[in-house]
Design an enzyme around this catalytic site. Structure first.
Site, PDB file in Angstrom:
ATOM      1  N   SER A 121       0.828  -1.206   0.000  1.00  0.00           N
ATOM      2  CA  SER A 121       0.000   0.000   0.000  1.00  0.00           C
ATOM      3  C   SER A 121       0.867   1.262   0.000  1.00  0.00           C
ATOM      4  CB  SER A 121      -0.965  -0.044   1.189  1.00  0.00           C
ATOM      5  OG  SER A 121      -1.953   0.947   1.092  1.00  0.00           O
ATOM      6  N   ASP A 135      -9.982  -3.917  -4.716  1.00  0.00           N
ATOM      7  CA  ASP A 135      -9.229  -2.832  -4.085  1.00  0.00           C
ATOM      8  C   ASP A 135      -9.397  -1.543  -4.874  1.00  0.00           C
ATOM      9  OD1 ASP A 135      -7.311  -1.189  -2.918  1.00  0.00           O
ATOM     10  OD2 ASP A 135      -5.680  -2.639  -3.095  1.00  0.00           O
ATOM     11  N   HIS A 171      -8.220  -4.889  -0.381  1.00  0.00           N
ATOM     12  CA  HIS A 171      -6.998  -4.208   0.051  1.00  0.00           C
ATOM     13  C   HIS A 171      -6.629  -4.675   1.458  1.00  0.00           C
ATOM     14  CE1 HIS A 171      -4.082  -0.913  -0.168  1.00  0.00           C
ATOM     15  NE2 HIS A 171      -4.263  -0.789   1.142  1.00  0.00           N
TER      16      HIS A 171
END
Length: 272
Positions: free
Chosen positions: A109, A204, A234
């Protein structure tokens, strides 16, 4: 341990595989890992299990970096810390029993964003080539305009509102969205970068910009493998206790690390 940084010491944590610890320390390749958390939350402890899993499954060392977080430390503080920590690992590799010629960067991320930026910065500075990029559902475009931000923006854990919250606590000037150190997708030249594994999740909001980054790398001649776990959300890589595919994803990442950092692996793209 601590690495020197522009604003003071940066805490880092070194992991060595259990097999290496049991048999006596050897000189190992290393992954410099930047945790996720929207540049605002998480730390060395939140990602401790993942770093241990990657080290044990890959046979590589892992150095996790506790970079500065927003809102107290805005962009580009995190970038500065991650670049400084990576340089420290390379320059002190011998003392750490690490192989300075086999250094990878990676993260999930926000950490994937930082890993991509560090790889570009190292190339542009003419520094020793990094060997690999492990980019797990990376944020690559601060403009937040890819279609998946709309299609996956509600109902799948990470929402548009949450993304905006993280963005606004990291970026304090809208002009920074166009800075490649915040949005590596916008760098005009993605050639001569280390081989990359870009892993995304089908549900995501960041899915499309991860795919776009992998495509840009490939189009520029930088080797890139793109894999999407289409049923996942995610953050799923951290959910191995409840999601079987999370464990498969970690094994995949470790296998690619082992292959990319193996002694005698193919030459990496040259820097400037």
């Amino acid at each position: 341990m601590q690495a020197p940084g522009q604003a003071g010491p940066i805490a880092v944590r070194l992991y060595r595989p259990l097999l290496d610890t049991a048999q006596g320390s050897a000189v190992l390749p290393v992954l410099v890992y930047f945790h996720g958390g929207g540049w605002v939350i998480c730390d060395l402890d939140t990602h401790d299990t993942l770093c241990r899993e990657l080290a044990n499954a890959s046979g590589c060392a892992v150095v996790a970096v506790d970079y500065r977080l927003g809102p107290e430390h805005r962009f580009p503080a995190a970038v500065q810390d991650c670049i400084a920590a990576t340089r420290w690992v390379q320059r002190n590799a011998a003392a750490l029993q690490l192989d300075a010629t086999r250094v990878a960067v990676g993260g999930d991320s926000a950490g994937g964003n930082l890993a991509a930026v560090v790889a570009i910065a190292a190339r542009d500075a003419g520094e020793p080539a990094l060997a690999f990029q492990l980019l797990i559902y990376p944020a690559t475009d601060m403009r937040r305009c890819a279609p998946s931000h709309t299609t996956n923006g509600e109902g799948y854990l990470l929402t548009r509102d949450t993304i905006n919250y993280f963005h606004d606590n990291y970026i304090d000037d809208a002009a920074h969205d166009l800075d490649w150190r915040a949005s590596p997708l916008l760098h005009p030249d993605l050639s001569r970068l280390p081989p990359a594994l870009v892993l995304t999740a089908g549900l995501d909001p960041l899915r499309d910009e991860g795919m776009q980054y992998a495509q840009r790398l490939s189009e520029a001649g930088s080797p890139a493998t793109f894999i999407s776990f289409e049923r996942q959300i995610h953050g799923f890589v951290m959910m191995g206790k409840v999601i079987d595919e999370a464990n498969a994803a970690v094994r995949l990442c470790a296998a690619e690390l082992r292959r990319a950092l193996a002694a005698g692996s193919p030459p990496r793209p040259a820097g400037n």
